[in-house]
Design an enzyme around this catalytic site. Sequence first.
Site, mmCIF file in Angstrom:
data_model
loop_
_atom_site.group_PDB
_atom_site.id
_atom_site.type_symbol
_atom_site.label_atom_id
_atom_site.label_comp_id
_atom_site.label_asym_id
_atom_site.label_seq_id
_atom_site.Cartn_x
_atom_site.Cartn_y
_atom_site.Cartn_z
ATOM 1 N N CYS A 1 0.869 -1.177 0.000
ATOM 2 C CA CYS A 1 0.000 0.000 0.000
ATOM 3 C C CYS A 1 0.898 1.216 0.000
ATOM 4 O O CYS A 1 1.588 1.492 0.989
ATOM 5 C CB CYS A 1 -0.912 -0.005 1.229
ATOM 6 S SG CYS A 1 -1.978 1.462 1.337
ATOM 7 N N GLU B 1 -4.085 1.419 -5.804
ATOM 8 C CA GLU B 1 -3.140 0.403 -6.241
ATOM 9 C C GLU B 1 -3.032 0.467 -7.752
ATOM 10 O O GLU B 1 -3.969 0.911 -8.429
ATOM 11 C CB GLU B 1 -3.582 -0.991 -5.791
ATOM 12 C CG GLU B 1 -2.516 -2.067 -5.917
ATOM 13 C CD GLU B 1 -1.210 -1.684 -5.228
ATOM 14 O OE1 GLU B 1 -0.356 -1.083 -5.925
ATOM 15 O OE2 GLU B 1 -1.055 -1.957 -4.028
#
Length: 254
Positions: free
Chosen positions: A2, A103
């Site tokens: 992340c 993402e």
Amino acid sequence: MCGRFFIAQAPEIFRTFYGYAEMPNFPPRYNVAPTQPVPVVLVEGGRRQFRLVRWGLWPSWVKDPKDFPLVINARAETLREKPTFRGALRHRRCVFLADGFYEWRREGKGRGATKTPFMIRRADGKPMALAGLWENWLGADGSEVDTAAIVTTDANGTMAAVHDRMPAILAPDQIEPWLDTRSVEPDAAVGLCRPCPDEWLTLDPVSPRVNDARTDAPDLIEPLAAPRPGPPKTDAPAATAPRSSDEDAQGALF
């Protein structure tokens, strides 16, 4: 991993959701990046507290942070083994305040590869409780910095279309045991860091403007009118637009 997330809802929503006493008035942030100050909730003195920390964990034993790699993520599978995380797992667990994260899906290889950004958030619109670890770093000159990293786990079915890793997203009833370092042992805490159910999440393509960490605007979290991703077209490992800084890249030291 992340490498970017966003905080879009009003401060009072987070305060009510997490139950801390402080009344911070922080602005929305649509492209939170590593090394920036980020809000977390933690427990000290038996109560939940709001705190701003540096995103990028410095263990207390680090002498000079300039010589230490950027550690923004911590793999749940190795938290109990690596010196960087063992102390924090036992004594200093936190939750990152977030509404969702970004993402990047990679397709193709080499210079012809493309990286498409996606926004992931909770389908029910509630705050997304990202499990984290924090450390209080003390410098030889007396300086003091609170730092933190996001815990990651394997991707669930929704995320697997984009990347093979994802943040450990806690259910509301898992927040208390994750933060309770007095009563909940590390093994039990790690057991909370599993891929969340697929139906918790929505996944939408967003503007490539999010690639630039200097860009911070509400339209970054507006979904693009494009089909949702299917299975990746290549067996090559997925990569994000931000430079990888997951602790896996740091070697045996951690």
